[in-house]
Write a protein that holds these residues in place. Sequence first.
Motif, PDB file in Angstrom:
ATOM      1  N   THR A 135       0.841  -1.186   0.000  1.00 53.48           N
ATOM      2  CA  THR A 135       0.000   0.000   0.000  1.00 53.48           C
ATOM      3  C   THR A 135       0.879   1.240   0.000  1.00 53.48           C
ATOM      4  O   THR A 135       1.984   1.236   0.530  1.00 53.48           O
ATOM      5  N   LYS A 136       0.378   2.261  -0.632  1.00 53.19           N
ATOM      6  CA  LYS A 136       1.113   3.508  -0.709  1.00 53.19           C
ATOM      7  C   LYS A 136       0.138   4.644  -0.472  1.00 53.19           C
ATOM      8  O   LYS A 136      -0.955   4.666  -1.042  1.00 53.19           O
ATOM      9  N   ASN A 137       0.531   5.580   0.390  1.00 56.84           N
ATOM     10  CA  ASN A 137      -0.253   6.781   0.587  1.00 56.84           C
ATOM     11  C   ASN A 137       0.704   7.948   0.792  1.00 56.84           C
ATOM     12  O   ASN A 137       1.901   7.818   0.510  1.00 56.84           O
ATOM     13  N   LEU A 138       0.207   9.056   1.287  1.00 55.92           N
ATOM     14  CA  LEU A 138       1.051  10.237   1.455  1.00 55.92           C
ATOM     15  C   LEU A 138       2.162  10.020   2.487  1.00 55.92           C
ATOM     16  O   LEU A 138       3.136  10.767   2.509  1.00 55.92           O
ATOM     17  N   ASN A 139       2.021   9.009   3.330  1.00 53.43           N
ATOM     18  CA  ASN A 139       3.035   8.705   4.342  1.00 53.43           C
ATOM     19  C   ASN A 139       4.118   7.760   3.827  1.00 53.43           C
ATOM     20  O   ASN A 139       5.050   7.453   4.547  1.00 53.43           O
ATOM     21  N   GLY A 140       3.970   7.244   2.624  1.00 54.03           N
ATOM     22  CA  GLY A 140       4.954   6.329   2.051  1.00 54.03           C
ATOM     23  C   GLY A 140       4.333   4.982   1.714  1.00 54.03           C
ATOM     24  O   GLY A 140       3.118   4.836   1.665  1.00 54.03           O
ATOM     25  N   SER A 141       5.196   3.997   1.503  1.00 54.54           N
ATOM     26  CA  SER A 141       4.750   2.648   1.143  1.00 54.54           C
ATOM     27  C   SER A 141       4.884   1.713   2.336  1.00 54.54           C
ATOM     28  O   SER A 141       5.741   1.901   3.184  1.00 54.54           O
ATOM     29  N   SER A 142       4.031   0.696   2.343  1.00 52.61           N
ATOM     30  CA  SER A 142       4.131  -0.318   3.390  1.00 52.61           C
ATOM     31  C   SER A 142       3.781  -1.683   2.808  1.00 52.61           C
ATOM     32  O   SER A 142       3.066  -1.786   1.812  1.00 52.61           O
ATOM     33  N   PHE A 143       4.313  -2.692   3.434  1.00 56.17           N
ATOM     34  CA  PHE A 143       4.081  -4.075   3.031  1.00 56.17           C
ATOM     35  C   PHE A 143       3.450  -4.797   4.211  1.00 56.17           C
ATOM     36  O   PHE A 143       3.876  -4.611   5.344  1.00 56.17           O
ATOM     37  N   SER A 144       2.455  -5.627   3.936  1.00 54.80           N
ATOM     38  CA  SER A 144       1.854  -6.433   5.002  1.00 54.80           C
ATOM     39  C   SER A 144       1.450  -7.786   4.440  1.00 54.80           C
ATOM     40  O   SER A 144       1.047  -7.895   3.284  1.00 54.80           O
ATOM     41  N   LYS A 145       1.591  -8.801   5.270  1.00 57.24           N
ATOM     42  CA  LYS A 145       1.155 -10.135   4.855  1.00 57.24           C
ATOM     43  C   LYS A 145      -0.357 -10.149   4.795  1.00 57.24           C
ATOM     44  O   LYS A 145      -1.033  -9.438   5.534  1.00 57.24           O
ATOM     45  N   MET A 146      -0.873 -10.955   3.905  1.00 55.99           N
ATOM     46  CA  MET A 146      -2.318 -11.079   3.790  1.00 55.99           C
ATOM     47  C   MET A 146      -2.697 -12.517   3.500  1.00 55.99           C
ATOM     48  O   MET A 146      -1.867 -13.318   3.082  1.00 55.99           O
ATOM     49  N   LYS A 147      -3.937 -12.822   3.750  1.00 52.72           N
ATOM     50  CA  LYS A 147      -4.477 -14.147   3.476  1.00 52.72           C
ATOM     51  C   LYS A 147      -5.205 -14.131   2.143  1.00 52.72           C
ATOM     52  O   LYS A 147      -5.651 -13.078   1.672  1.00 52.72           O
ATOM     53  N   TYR A 148      -5.334 -15.283   1.557  1.00 48.01           N
ATOM     54  CA  TYR A 148      -6.020 -15.418   0.278  1.00 48.01           C
ATOM     55  C   TYR A 148      -7.430 -14.823   0.351  1.00 48.01           C
ATOM     56  O   TYR A 148      -7.884 -14.151  -0.559  1.00 48.01           O
ATOM     57  N   GLU A 149      -8.111 -15.022   1.464  1.00 49.67           N
ATOM     58  CA  GLU A 149      -9.472 -14.551   1.648  1.00 49.67           C
ATOM     59  C   GLU A 149      -9.562 -13.023   1.688  1.00 49.67           C
ATOM     60  O   GLU A 149     -10.636 -12.457   1.599  1.00 49.67           O
ATOM     61  N   GLU A 150      -8.429 -12.357   1.835  1.00 52.00           N
ATOM     62  CA  GLU A 150      -8.418 -10.897   1.912  1.00 52.00           C
ATOM     63  C   GLU A 150      -8.251 -10.215   0.550  1.00 52.00           C
ATOM     64  O   GLU A 150      -8.260  -8.984   0.478  1.00 52.00           O
ATOM     65  N   ILE A 151      -8.111 -10.997  -0.494  1.00 55.86           N
ATOM     66  CA  ILE A 151      -7.997 -10.418  -1.838  1.00 55.86           C
ATOM     67  C   ILE A 151      -9.317  -9.735  -2.156  1.00 55.86           C
ATOM     68  O   ILE A 151     -10.391 -10.293  -1.959  1.00 55.86           O
ATOM     69  N   GLN A 152      -9.229  -8.516  -2.641  1.00 55.01           N
ATOM     70  CA  GLN A 152     -10.421  -7.714  -2.890  1.00 55.01           C
ATOM     71  C   GLN A 152     -10.682  -7.558  -4.377  1.00 55.01           C
ATOM     72  O   GLN A 152      -9.761  -7.572  -5.184  1.00 55.01           O
ATOM     73  N   ASN A 153     -11.958  -7.366  -4.696  1.00 57.05           N
ATOM     74  CA  ASN A 153     -12.274  -6.990  -6.070  1.00 57.05           C
ATOM     75  C   ASN A 153     -12.067  -5.479  -6.191  1.00 57.05           C
ATOM     76  O   ASN A 153     -11.762  -4.796  -5.210  1.00 57.05           O
ATOM     77  N   ASP A 154     -12.221  -4.930  -7.384  1.00 59.77           N
ATOM     78  CA  ASP A 154     -11.977  -3.504  -7.604  1.00 59.77           C
ATOM     79  C   ASP A 154     -12.853  -2.630  -6.722  1.00 59.77           C
ATOM     80  O   ASP A 154     -12.397  -1.634  -6.167  1.00 59.77           O
TER      81      ASP A 154
END
Length: 145
Positions: free
Chosen positions: A22-41
């Motif tokens: 994820t990237k916002n005005l504070n910079g970029s970050s990385f986080s682990k996620m689960k398959y179930e957390e994949i989002q549609n548009d």
Amino acid sequence: MLFLTETRKEKRDDAQQLIRITKNLNGSSFSKMKYEEIQNDYQAYWSIINDENQHPALIANCMRNIIEYFFNFVQKADLSNVIQKPELQGNRFQSFCRYINRESHSLGQNIFDLKEFDYSVFREGLRLTFELTGYPEHYKKMAKL
């Protein structure tokens, strides 16, 4: 957005590791996620507007995409009629309505003036749009209130 995932559910945990960037005005970050957390548009648009540290033009564009998708494609409503509610016609929501009215498929007229963007006003305009059209529960669910 591109996802490469193991299609066999029983092998997913061993064969893949998913990371959300994820990237916002504070910079970029990385986080682990689960398959179930994949989002549609549509869900991804809501994730962006729920982060007030995203770039204002991105938030406003995602709000317009949410309104356009939900009302034009799901509810089969004319987008121009959706935000014509009297409660949205005052000076407070002028910038919000003007930006939403441009629609994403207009003729390159999506010029965005950052000085017009106020996160709380745009967010309130989005909330009112859903409430005034009879979908307050959908807004609450997607806004994670």
